[in-house]
Design an enzyme around this catalytic site. Structure first.
Site, short mmCIF file in Angstrom:
data_model
loop_
_atom_site.label_atom_id
_atom_site.label_comp_id
_atom_site.label_asym_id
_atom_site.label_seq_id
_atom_site.Cartn_x
_atom_site.Cartn_y
_atom_site.Cartn_z
N LYS A 1 86.83 90.03 -6.87
CA LYS A 1 85.95 88.92 -6.27
C LYS A 1 86.31 89.07 -4.73
CE LYS A 1 86.59 85.19 -9.41
NZ LYS A 1 86.18 83.77 -10.06
N ASP B 1 80.63 80.22 -8.52
CA ASP B 1 82.00 79.12 -8.67
C ASP B 1 81.68 77.47 -8.21
OD1 ASP B 1 82.52 81.02 -10.44
OD2 ASP B 1 84.11 81.69 -8.34
N THR C 1 85.54 88.98 -11.89
CA THR C 1 86.84 88.52 -12.09
C THR C 1 87.92 89.24 -11.22
OG1 THR C 1 87.46 86.99 -14.00
CG2 THR C 1 87.49 89.09 -13.82
#
Ligand code: ATR
Length: 269
Positions: free
Chosen positions: A65, A101, A61
């Protein structure tokens, strides 16, 4: 015992250990999922340590990333397109990067409406940061016909528009008018999040049938979602994106495709 972790900096607020911990317990899997604070300068060292210890993989995170990209041996085409990796696995000692995501965002919408197709004609996406890249890639993959992208810094929207010819950009100042004819409105900016300024937007021009969603989930019902709901638009909150991005990650780490239940949602609230 199978092990995985989420790395980030700071990491104390991450809900991922709760999420993966819930599934580990539910499926009776002998595994562990922890949060490990990892400043960017320690990322390379941390990954090789975890690799040597036999970890299955990690989630990444903020702010890791993008930073992980040069450290990878292989990357999925989607993660490459997005330019960010949130799920990394150690396969035979090789570092493989993926991005779940985009799947998380789209799957959350699929779960909320019976048929997503009518909402994909004309999407308006606010924001062009890291989260927006995943949302836009997800929408394109899902078959979006046209995406209008608006960002305070226009140059970032224009750069993201290079991803596909279905993406167009407009000025942030024109966001009220941009809603005309939209079938989907997505907020990917941090505006409306607890402790952040509100997202100032007038929804008058937005068709009442348009689906409105926010990737902010603290608060769960953001002022944008509240305003949309009040005028009769269907809304989808952002917690589902977090939950659904973890589904393929959990499967990669622990070998079981987990189910999303209302009990899980409640654990996270
Ligand atoms: P994330 O990874 O969550 O997308 P980010 O990459 O920092 O985080 O992106 C934050 C997004 O919120 C950007 O689109 C940013 O706009 P800029 O590119 O112009 O910075 C947007 N944002 C943050 N604060 C904002 C504000 N006060 N007004 C308008 N947009 C804002």
């Amino acid at each position: 015992m199978m092990r995985a972790a989420v790395l980030g900096h700071p990491i104390s607020h991450s809900l991922s250990p709760l999420l993966h911990g819930h599934w580990l317990q539910h499926y009776g899997i002998s595994g562990k999922y922890e949060a490990i604070d990892t400043p960017p300068e320690l990322l390379a060292e941390r990954l090789s340590q975890l690799n040597e210890k036999g970890y299955q993989g990690v989630n990444l995170t903020v702010p890791l990333k993008q930073q992980v990209l040069p450290l990878l041996d292989t990357i999925s085409p989607l993660a490459e397109r997005i330019g960010a990796v949130n799920t990394l696995t150690f396969k035979d000692g090789q570092l493989h990067g993926e991005n779940t995501d985009a799947f998380g965002f789209v799957e959350n919408l699929h779960q909320a409406v019976e048929n997503l197709a009518p909402f994909l004609h004309q999407a308006v996406v606010l924001g062009a940061g890291g989260a927006s890249r995943a949302v836009v890639a997800g929408l394109l993959q899902a078959g979006a016909e046209s995406i209008l992208l608006l960002n305070r810094s226009r140059d970032k929207a224009d750069a993201l528009a290079q991803m596909d010819e279905r993406i167009h950009t407009a000025e942030w100042a024109n966001r009220n008018e941009a809603l005309q004819g939209a079938t989907l409105l997505v907020n990917t900016t941090s505006l409306g999040m607890q402790g952040q300024p509100a997202l100032e937007i007038d929804l008058s021009a937005l068709p009442q049938s348009a689906l409105v969603t926010d990737i902010v989930y603290q608060p769960l019902i953001t002022p944008l979602l509240q305003a949309a709901k009040q005028r009769g638009n269907p809304i989808v909150d952002g917690l589902g994106m977090l939950i659904y991005q973890a589904v393929p990650a959990f499967e990669q780490f622990f070998g079981t495709r987990p189910e999303v239940t209302s009990a899980l949602r409640e654990t996270l609230l």
